[in-house]
Design a protein around this motif. Sequence first.
Motif, PDB file in Angstrom:
ATOM      1  N   GLY A 145       0.792  -1.220   0.000  1.00 55.59           N
ATOM      2  CA  GLY A 145       0.000   0.000   0.000  1.00 55.59           C
ATOM      3  C   GLY A 145       0.824   1.269   0.000  1.00 55.59           C
ATOM      4  N   LEU A 146       2.147   1.127  -0.103  1.00 53.30           N
ATOM      5  CA  LEU A 146       3.034   2.284  -0.042  1.00 53.30           C
ATOM      6  C   LEU A 146       3.500   2.661  -1.438  1.00 53.30           C
ATOM      7  CD1 LEU A 146       4.445   4.129   2.079  1.00 53.30           C
ATOM      8  CD2 LEU A 146       6.394   2.577   1.954  1.00 53.30           C
ATOM      9  N   GLU A 147       3.296   3.902  -1.817  1.00 55.38           N
ATOM     10  CA  GLU A 147       3.808   4.418  -3.085  1.00 55.38           C
ATOM     11  C   GLU A 147       5.107   5.166  -2.820  1.00 55.38           C
ATOM     12  OE1 GLU A 147       0.982   6.755  -5.142  1.00 55.38           O
ATOM     13  OE2 GLU A 147      -0.580   5.210  -5.149  1.00 55.38           O
ATOM     14  N   VAL A 148       6.128   4.850  -3.589  1.00 54.33           N
ATOM     15  CA  VAL A 148       7.442   5.450  -3.375  1.00 54.33           C
ATOM     16  C   VAL A 148       7.830   6.252  -4.609  1.00 54.33           C
ATOM     17  CG1 VAL A 148       9.863   5.034  -2.833  1.00 54.33           C
ATOM     18  CG2 VAL A 148       8.104   3.523  -1.900  1.00 54.33           C
ATOM     19  N   GLY A 149       8.115   7.512  -4.390  1.00 54.99           N
ATOM     20  CA  GLY A 149       8.615   8.370  -5.454  1.00 54.99           C
ATOM     21  C   GLY A 149      10.046   8.762  -5.138  1.00 54.99           C
ATOM     22  N   ALA A 150      10.977   8.439  -6.028  1.00 55.13           N
ATOM     23  CA  ALA A 150      12.396   8.734  -5.823  1.00 55.13           C
ATOM     24  C   ALA A 150      12.872   9.689  -6.909  1.00 55.13           C
ATOM     25  CB  ALA A 150      13.218   7.449  -5.836  1.00 55.13           C
ATOM     26  N   VAL A 151      13.549  10.732  -6.504  1.00 55.92           N
ATOM     27  CA  VAL A 151      14.002  11.735  -7.464  1.00 55.92           C
ATOM     28  C   VAL A 151      15.467  12.077  -7.199  1.00 55.92           C
ATOM     29  CG1 VAL A 151      11.756  12.763  -7.854  1.00 55.92           C
ATOM     30  CG2 VAL A 151      13.148  13.583  -5.977  1.00 55.92           C
ATOM     31  N   PRO A 152      16.277  12.223  -8.263  1.00 54.30           N
ATOM     32  CA  PRO A 152      17.665  12.659  -8.067  1.00 54.30           C
ATOM     33  C   PRO A 152      17.702  14.124  -7.665  1.00 54.30           C
ATOM     34  CG  PRO A 152      17.157  12.501 -10.412  1.00 54.30           C
ATOM     35  CD  PRO A 152      15.961  11.978  -9.685  1.00 54.30           C
ATOM     36  N   MET A 153      18.607  14.441  -6.759  1.00 53.94           N
ATOM     37  CA  MET A 153      18.749  15.809  -6.276  1.00 53.94           C
ATOM     38  C   MET A 153      20.229  16.133  -6.134  1.00 53.94           C
ATOM     39  SD  MET A 153      15.856  15.809  -3.223  1.00 53.94           S
ATOM     40  CE  MET A 153      16.111  17.565  -2.881  1.00 53.94           C
ATOM     41  N   ALA A 154      20.548  17.419  -6.197  1.00 53.07           N
ATOM     42  CA  ALA A 154      21.901  17.853  -5.877  1.00 53.07           C
ATOM     43  C   ALA A 154      22.184  17.498  -4.421  1.00 53.07           C
ATOM     44  CB  ALA A 154      22.051  19.353  -6.112  1.00 53.07           C
ATOM     45  N   THR A 155      23.327  16.924  -4.159  1.00 51.06           N
ATOM     46  CA  THR A 155      23.632  16.417  -2.822  1.00 51.06           C
ATOM     47  C   THR A 155      23.453  17.458  -1.724  1.00 51.06           C
ATOM     48  OG1 THR A 155      25.151  14.798  -3.768  1.00 51.06           O
ATOM     49  CG2 THR A 155      25.375  15.265  -1.429  1.00 51.06           C
ATOM     50  N   PRO A 156      23.930  18.693  -1.876  1.00 54.18           N
ATOM     51  CA  PRO A 156      23.760  19.657  -0.782  1.00 54.18           C
ATOM     52  C   PRO A 156      22.308  20.007  -0.475  1.00 54.18           C
ATOM     53  CG  PRO A 156      25.496  20.377  -2.289  1.00 54.18           C
ATOM     54  CD  PRO A 156      24.785  19.232  -2.955  1.00 54.18           C
ATOM     55  N   GLU A 157      21.373  19.686  -1.380  1.00 54.18           N
ATOM     56  CA  GLU A 157      19.969  20.032  -1.163  1.00 54.18           C
ATOM     57  C   GLU A 157      19.204  18.966  -0.375  1.00 54.18           C
ATOM     58  OE1 GLU A 157      18.229  20.654  -4.936  1.00 54.18           O
ATOM     59  OE2 GLU A 157      19.497  22.359  -5.476  1.00 54.18           O
ATOM     60  N   ILE A 158      19.764  17.763  -0.241  1.00 60.33           N
ATOM     61  CA  ILE A 158      18.993  16.643   0.299  1.00 60.33           C
ATOM     62  C   ILE A 158      18.705  16.813   1.782  1.00 60.33           C
ATOM     63  CG2 ILE A 158      19.057  14.163   0.764  1.00 60.33           C
ATOM     64  CD1 ILE A 158      20.449  13.792  -1.913  1.00 60.33           C
ATOM     65  N   SER A 159      19.713  17.059   2.594  1.00 62.58           N
ATOM     66  CA  SER A 159      19.478  17.186   4.039  1.00 62.58           C
ATOM     67  C   SER A 159      18.523  18.329   4.376  1.00 62.58           C
ATOM     68  CB  SER A 159      20.806  17.357   4.773  1.00 62.58           C
ATOM     69  OG  SER A 159      21.556  16.154   4.742  1.00 62.58           O
ATOM     70  N   PRO A 160      18.673  19.529   3.788  1.00 63.94           N
ATOM     71  CA  PRO A 160      17.679  20.576   4.057  1.00 63.94           C
ATOM     72  C   PRO A 160      16.272  20.192   3.631  1.00 63.94           C
ATOM     73  CG  PRO A 160      19.666  21.532   3.111  1.00 63.94           C
ATOM     74  CD  PRO A 160      19.810  20.046   3.001  1.00 63.94           C
ATOM     75  N   ALA A 161      16.140  19.449   2.516  1.00 64.78           N
ATOM     76  CA  ALA A 161      14.810  19.038   2.059  1.00 64.78           C
ATOM     77  C   ALA A 161      14.175  18.039   3.012  1.00 64.78           C
ATOM     78  CB  ALA A 161      14.903  18.441   0.653  1.00 64.78           C
ATOM     79  N   VAL A 162      14.976  17.163   3.609  1.00 70.02           N
ATOM     80  CA  VAL A 162      14.449  16.242   4.621  1.00 70.02           C
ATOM     81  C   VAL A 162      14.044  17.013   5.868  1.00 70.02           C
ATOM     82  CG1 VAL A 162      15.039  14.338   6.176  1.00 70.02           C
ATOM     83  CG2 VAL A 162      15.751  14.252   3.784  1.00 70.02           C
ATOM     84  N   ALA A 163      14.874  17.963   6.277  1.00 72.21           N
ATOM     85  CA  ALA A 163      14.616  18.714   7.507  1.00 72.21           C
ATOM     86  C   ALA A 163      13.328  19.518   7.428  1.00 72.21           C
ATOM     87  CB  ALA A 163      15.797  19.631   7.816  1.00 72.21           C
ATOM     88  N   ASP A 164      13.038  20.105   6.263  1.00 76.19           N
ATOM     89  CA  ASP A 164      11.827  20.940   6.172  1.00 76.19           C
ATOM     90  C   ASP A 164      10.620  20.193   5.609  1.00 76.19           C
ATOM     91  OD1 ASP A 164      12.071  20.892   3.364  1.00 76.19           O
ATOM     92  OD2 ASP A 164      13.088  22.826   3.277  1.00 76.19           O
ATOM     93  N   GLY A 165      10.750  18.891   5.376  1.00 79.56           N
ATOM     94  CA  GLY A 165       9.606  18.073   5.005  1.00 79.56           C
ATOM     95  C   GLY A 165       9.286  18.022   3.531  1.00 79.56           C
ATOM     96  N   ARG A 166      10.109  18.603   2.676  1.00 78.84           N
ATOM     97  CA  ARG A 166       9.847  18.491   1.238  1.00 78.84           C
ATOM     98  C   ARG A 166       9.992  17.054   0.755  1.00 78.84           C
ATOM     99  NH1 ARG A 166      14.031  22.237  -1.240  1.00 78.84           N
ATOM    100  NH2 ARG A 166      14.928  22.171   0.859  1.00 78.84           N
ATOM    101  N   ILE A 167      10.877  16.299   1.359  1.00 82.76           N
ATOM    102  CA  ILE A 167      10.994  14.865   1.100  1.00 82.76           C
ATOM    103  C   ILE A 167      11.015  14.151   2.440  1.00 82.76           C
ATOM    104  CG2 ILE A 167      12.178  15.093  -1.122  1.00 82.76           C
ATOM    105  CD1 ILE A 167      14.808  14.612   0.279  1.00 82.76           C
ATOM    106  N   ASP A 168      10.694  12.858   2.416  1.00 81.74           N
ATOM    107  CA  ASP A 168      10.614  12.091   3.659  1.00 81.74           C
ATOM    108  C   ASP A 168      11.949  11.495   4.064  1.00 81.74           C
ATOM    109  OD1 ASP A 168       7.628  12.173   4.032  1.00 81.74           O
ATOM    110  OD2 ASP A 168       7.719  11.230   2.055  1.00 81.74           O
TER     111      ASP A 168
END
Length: 324
Positions: A145-168
Amino acid sequence: MCGRGKDRFGIDSERIVINLQGGHVAPDTVSLRYFLVLAQELNFTRAAARIGIAQPALSARMRRLEAELGTALLVRDTRSVVLTTAGAALAESAPPALAALDRAWDTARSAAAGELGTLRIGYSLSAGAETAPALVDRLIRGNSGLEVGAVPMATPEISPAVADGRIDAGITRGEQPGRGVHRYLLRRARVGVQMAQQHPLAERPEIEIADAAAYPLRLPDRAANPVIHDQLSALFRDIRPHLRFHTPAVSFDMAQRDLRDGVTLAPAGEAAATAQPAGLTWRPLRGAPSLTFHLVLPREQSRLHRRIRAVAKTLAHELHWLPD
């Protein structure tokens, strides 16, 4: 309103829910389930025994159910129980309604346990060859029942995106900085060099760091990933004379012409060996420290985040990503 209480026989019961549109009373599901057992047995004694309550308590439940519905469901005498027309209709329509309600509860519980919903994972390009696809596949196969969306990102952007909830969650290479996140070691990978298949060093099973340093080394722009850029360039820090670095015009150069032509070597983790472009090969560097991949999760974690972590830990063990 709704709540819980006890009837005069001491039996826990759910209070009735008022239907504001019609003014009617919807009976509690416990009484409905009791009624269905009685409709099968047509005998209060046997039905009460199946349910596990006293026969007077069951009789009281059925009288209250009939009062709530405003109609008789049963015709009773000293020997038998017969369903009325309303009782027969309820016996037929209640099971699918209760089954639908059970599915709704199960769906809610699954969502709360992190088994349902949409999971967004960001990954660096270096993790896209093998690490990220393996984790995504395991998450999907283990949670239908889980849908997974994976997207490539610039490495420096990943941790901030996790912290602010843009990605899980995120997968990064190296000890990337970032506030508001936890990093969990996911994989250690050997470091080597990618090169043209016809390159003279390609004949060796392992390459000395000094021998690789004799050629221009192809590294991405430091701004794209300063942590990995510094870690890879540090491998050659003690080599003399000074190294020659080649930085492509774009951070991810699909052509890689200088590499294919044998002009440069590209320091890379062993994942490069599993998704090798045509004309290229990979060889490990003797004595080089390993590169690391990390699972990035927010500091405040839900059940879904904890499930991701558990799946990642199991996967790393099964695929020997973290050798003892």
